[in-house]
Design an enzyme around this catalytic site. Structure first.
Site, short mmCIF file in Angstrom:
data_model
loop_
_atom_site.label_atom_id
_atom_site.label_comp_id
_atom_site.label_asym_id
_atom_site.label_seq_id
_atom_site.Cartn_x
_atom_site.Cartn_y
_atom_site.Cartn_z
N ARG A 122 1.69 -3.66 27.88
CA ARG A 122 1.36 -3.88 29.30
C ARG A 122 -0.11 -4.23 29.53
NH1 ARG A 122 4.46 0.76 29.61
NH2 ARG A 122 6.63 0.31 30.10
N LYS A 144 -7.11 -16.86 33.89
CA LYS A 144 -5.77 -17.45 33.83
C LYS A 144 -5.33 -17.54 32.37
CE LYS A 144 -5.84 -20.86 37.54
NZ LYS A 144 -5.44 -22.26 37.71
N GLU A 186 -16.06 -31.24 33.56
CA GLU A 186 -15.88 -30.04 34.39
C GLU A 186 -17.24 -29.56 34.93
OE1 GLU A 186 -12.82 -29.13 35.14
OE2 GLU A 186 -11.54 -29.74 33.46
N LYS A 228 -18.40 -21.16 38.76
CA LYS A 228 -16.97 -20.84 38.73
C LYS A 228 -16.77 -19.36 39.03
CE LYS A 228 -12.52 -21.50 36.70
NZ LYS A 228 -11.66 -21.89 35.58
N GLU A 238 -6.25 -17.05 43.17
CA GLU A 238 -5.99 -18.43 43.56
C GLU A 238 -5.14 -18.59 44.81
OE1 GLU A 238 -4.15 -21.01 40.58
OE2 GLU A 238 -5.82 -22.37 40.91
N ARG A 242 -10.29 -21.26 45.69
CA ARG A 242 -10.28 -21.70 44.30
C ARG A 242 -9.73 -23.12 44.14
NH1 ARG A 242 -8.76 -17.26 39.68
NH2 ARG A 242 -8.76 -18.69 37.95
N ASN A 246 -9.85 -28.03 41.92
CA ASN A 246 -8.90 -29.10 41.60
C ASN A 246 -9.41 -30.49 41.95
OD1 ASN A 246 -6.77 -27.74 40.41
ND2 ASN A 246 -5.96 -27.09 42.39
N HIS A 249 -8.30 -33.43 40.06
CA HIS A 249 -7.21 -32.99 39.19
C HIS A 249 -5.82 -33.41 39.67
CE1 HIS A 249 -10.30 -30.78 37.15
NE2 HIS A 249 -9.44 -30.21 36.32
N HIS A 253 -3.91 -34.97 36.83
CA HIS A 253 -2.70 -34.37 36.25
C HIS A 253 -1.55 -35.36 36.23
CE1 HIS A 253 -4.15 -30.01 37.15
NE2 HIS A 253 -4.41 -30.36 35.90
N HIS A 266 -7.91 -34.37 28.80
CA HIS A 266 -7.85 -33.86 30.17
C HIS A 266 -9.06 -34.32 30.99
CE1 HIS A 266 -7.37 -31.10 33.50
NE2 HIS A 266 -8.56 -30.60 33.26
N1 LIG Z 1 -7.16 -20.79 31.50
C1 LIG Z 1 -7.85 -21.72 32.10
O1 LIG Z 1 -8.49 -21.49 33.13
C2 LIG Z 1 -7.87 -23.09 31.52
C3 LIG Z 1 -8.80 -24.02 32.01
C4 LIG Z 1 -8.83 -25.27 31.44
C5 LIG Z 1 -7.97 -25.60 30.41
N2 LIG Z 1 -7.07 -24.68 29.96
C6 LIG Z 1 -6.16 -24.99 28.85
O2 LIG Z 1 -6.96 -25.31 27.73
C7 LIG Z 1 -6.25 -26.22 26.90
C8 LIG Z 1 -7.19 -27.34 26.51
O3 LIG Z 1 -8.32 -26.78 25.92
P1 LIG Z 1 -9.13 -27.50 24.77
O4 LIG Z 1 -9.47 -28.87 25.21
O5 LIG Z 1 -10.20 -26.59 24.36
O6 LIG Z 1 -7.98 -27.69 23.66
P2 LIG Z 1 -7.68 -27.04 22.23
O7 LIG Z 1 -7.77 -25.58 22.25
O8 LIG Z 1 -6.38 -27.61 21.79
O9 LIG Z 1 -8.81 -27.63 21.33
C9 LIG Z 1 -8.84 -29.02 21.11
C10 LIG Z 1 -9.01 -29.31 19.63
O10 LIG Z 1 -10.33 -28.98 19.25
C11 LIG Z 1 -10.31 -28.21 18.06
N3 LIG Z 1 -11.50 -27.39 18.09
C12 LIG Z 1 -11.69 -26.21 18.74
N4 LIG Z 1 -12.96 -25.82 18.58
C13 LIG Z 1 -13.59 -26.76 17.84
C14 LIG Z 1 -14.90 -26.93 17.37
N5 LIG Z 1 -15.86 -26.06 17.68
N6 LIG Z 1 -15.18 -28.01 16.63
C15 LIG Z 1 -14.23 -28.92 16.36
N7 LIG Z 1 -12.98 -28.84 16.79
C16 LIG Z 1 -12.67 -27.76 17.52
C17 LIG Z 1 -9.02 -27.50 18.07
O11 LIG Z 1 -8.63 -27.13 16.77
C18 LIG Z 1 -8.09 -28.55 18.69
O12 LIG Z 1 -7.66 -29.45 17.70
C19 LIG Z 1 -5.03 -26.67 27.67
O13 LIG Z 1 -3.89 -26.02 27.17
C20 LIG Z 1 -5.32 -26.21 29.09
O14 LIG Z 1 -4.14 -25.89 29.80
C21 LIG Z 1 -7.04 -23.43 30.49
ZN LIG Z 2 -9.81 -29.38 34.43
#
Ligand SMILES: NC(=O)c1ccc[n+]([C@@H]2O[C@H](COP(=O)([O-])OP(=O)(O)OC[C@H]3O[C@@H](n4cnc5c(N)ncnc54)[C@H](O)[C@@H]3O)[C@@H](O)[C@H]2O)c1
Ligand SMILES: [Zn+2]
Length: 362
Positions: A122, A144, A186, A228, A238, A242, A246, A249, A253, A266
């Site tokens: 939990r 999130k 961002e 943020k 949210e 918040r 977007n 976005h 999206h 993205h």
């Molecule tokens: N929770 C939130 O508020 C929130 C906000 C924005 C995005 N997200 C989520 O985040 C995800 C996208 O995040 P992302 O772009 O970090 O993607 P990711 O975690 O897939 O990383 C992208 C790639 O970079 C590589 N990588 C990670 N760190 C590295 C480094 N230091 N050097 C080289 N390569 C590295 C990873 O292995 C992967 O191949 C999506 O699933 C999205 O939904 C969440």
């Molecule tokens: Zn974004």
């Protein structure tokens, strides 16, 4: 040099540290905050190879009992299958209610690890160590967490605030330039929606940022996080404010979905979305041409795309946007700039104006 911020969310408040060389001190930072010695590091195959040894060593040095679970690289790991593997690992290593899960990696790992921590017993403590710029400036604040369902992204998730966020700008040295530029959107977005001086900092220091200058990176990452955190503090779950996050976005999206999440990063899709939303604001007479040009000039200098691919049908993009869950009574809720540093939320823009601006595509 390390900056310490505080994300103020009442009893869910937590510190967020931004600096260089932080990975070697994870144990020291966690020690005073951990309730028990057991930790599980969740990471992906790439990040594990480059960064897990430093983190693991630092934790062991401080007396932590460290185990690691590795998932495959990529969005595909935000799945029930990988979620189950992490739960198996938490059980197998006998983590208890006082244990800590450490999410070491990009946004995928943060979302997956955070969700695993949110539901195991939990809810146990989790620490985020984001290693992509995207995750450092966005996913690190807000709490999130989620995994995907075959029918849609982030459909299964929870709000679960981390106990601690550690951002080490040194990790960006292995990140491809394309991902640095995409993650930077961002920060630029935050500048446009509420912080003109952050926008200006990026304008003035773009080359240093792209050359991964520590001082400037620490500055813009912490400013983005402070902004943020202020928004999230006012709207933790949210429900209203918040939504300004977007900006760009809604268009972005839809573009990502229509290009099957494999053509654009993205941040690139959001860049096109911001350019389109800004043009719509000009068309509606609420944003000046000069400010529009100022935004697009910065996006261009950052080598980010500005327009939709020509083969994409404006009507299809428009319809995809209106199918999105953010539609309210058939009207889209749009975040539109009124000047650099200020936006309004509008849900009264006619669909024809939205289609018009997508077709304009400038
Ligand atoms: N929770 C939130 O508020 C929130 C906000 C924005 C995005 N997200 C989520 O985040 C995800 C996208 O995040 P992302 O772009 O970090 O993607 P990711 O975690 O897939 O990383 C992208 C790639 O970079 C590589 N990588 C990670 N760190 C590295 C480094 N230091 N050097 C080289 N390569 C590295 C990873 O292995 C992967 O191949 C999506 O699933 C999205 O939904 C969440
Ligand atoms: Zn974004």
């Amino acid at each position: 040099m390390t900056k310490t911020l505080r994300v103020a969310l009442g009893e869910n408040s937590y510190p967020l540290l931004v600096g260089a060389g932080i990975l070697n001190k994870v144990g020291e930072f966690l020690k005073p905050r951990a309730k028990s010695a057991k930790v599980l590091i969740v990471t992906d195959a790439f990040v594990k190879q480059h960064y897990a040894p430093a983190v693991s060593e630092s934790l062991t040095h401080q007396g932590f009992d460290v185990n690691t679970v590795e998932v495959p690289v990529g969005e595909g790991s935000k799945s029930l299958a990988q979620f189950a593997r992490i739960q198996d690992s938490l059980v197998a290593h006998q983590l208890d209610r006082g244990s800590t899960l450490i999410a070491l990696g990009g946004g995928v790992i943060g979302d997956l690890g955070g969700f695993a921590a949110a539901v195991y017993m939990r809810g146990i403590a989790y620490v985020q160590i984001p290693t992509t710029l995207q995750a450092q400036v966005d996913a690190s604040v807000g709490g999130k967490t989620a995994i995907n369902h075959p029918k849609g992204k982030n459909l299964i998730g929870a709000f679960h605030q981390p106990k601690l966020v550690l951002i080490d700008v040194d990790t960006l040295k292995t990140l491809p330039q394309r991902d640095i530029r995409a993650g930077l959107i961002e920060v630029i977005k935050m500048g446009v929606i509420r912080d003109e001086s952050l926008f200006e900092t990026v304008e003035e220091n773009l080359d240093a940022i792209l050359n991964l200058d520590d001082t400037v990176l620490i500055e813009i990452i912490s400013q983005a996080c402070i902004n943020k955190a202020e928004i999230v503090a006012k709207d933790e779950k949210e429900s209203g404010l918040r939504m300004v996050l977007n900006y760009g976005h809604t268009f972005g999206h839809a573009l990502e979905a229509l290009t099957h999440y494999n053509r654009y990063r993205h941040g690139e899709a959001v860049s096109i979305g911001m350019n389109c939303a800004a043009r719509l604001a000009v068309n509606l007479g609420i944003f000046s041409e000069a400010d529009f040009q100022r935004q697009s000039a910065l996006l261009k200098r950052a080598n980010l795309p500005l327009v939709f691919p020509p083969e994409l049908s404006p009507k299809v993009l428009h319809d995809t946007m209106y199918l999105d869950k953010k539609t309210i009574g058939g009207k889209l809720r749009l975040i539109l700039p009124t000047q650099i540093g200020e936006v309004v939320i509008r849900d009264d823009v006619a669909a024809s104006r939205v289609l018009e601006v997508i077709s304009q595509n400038v």
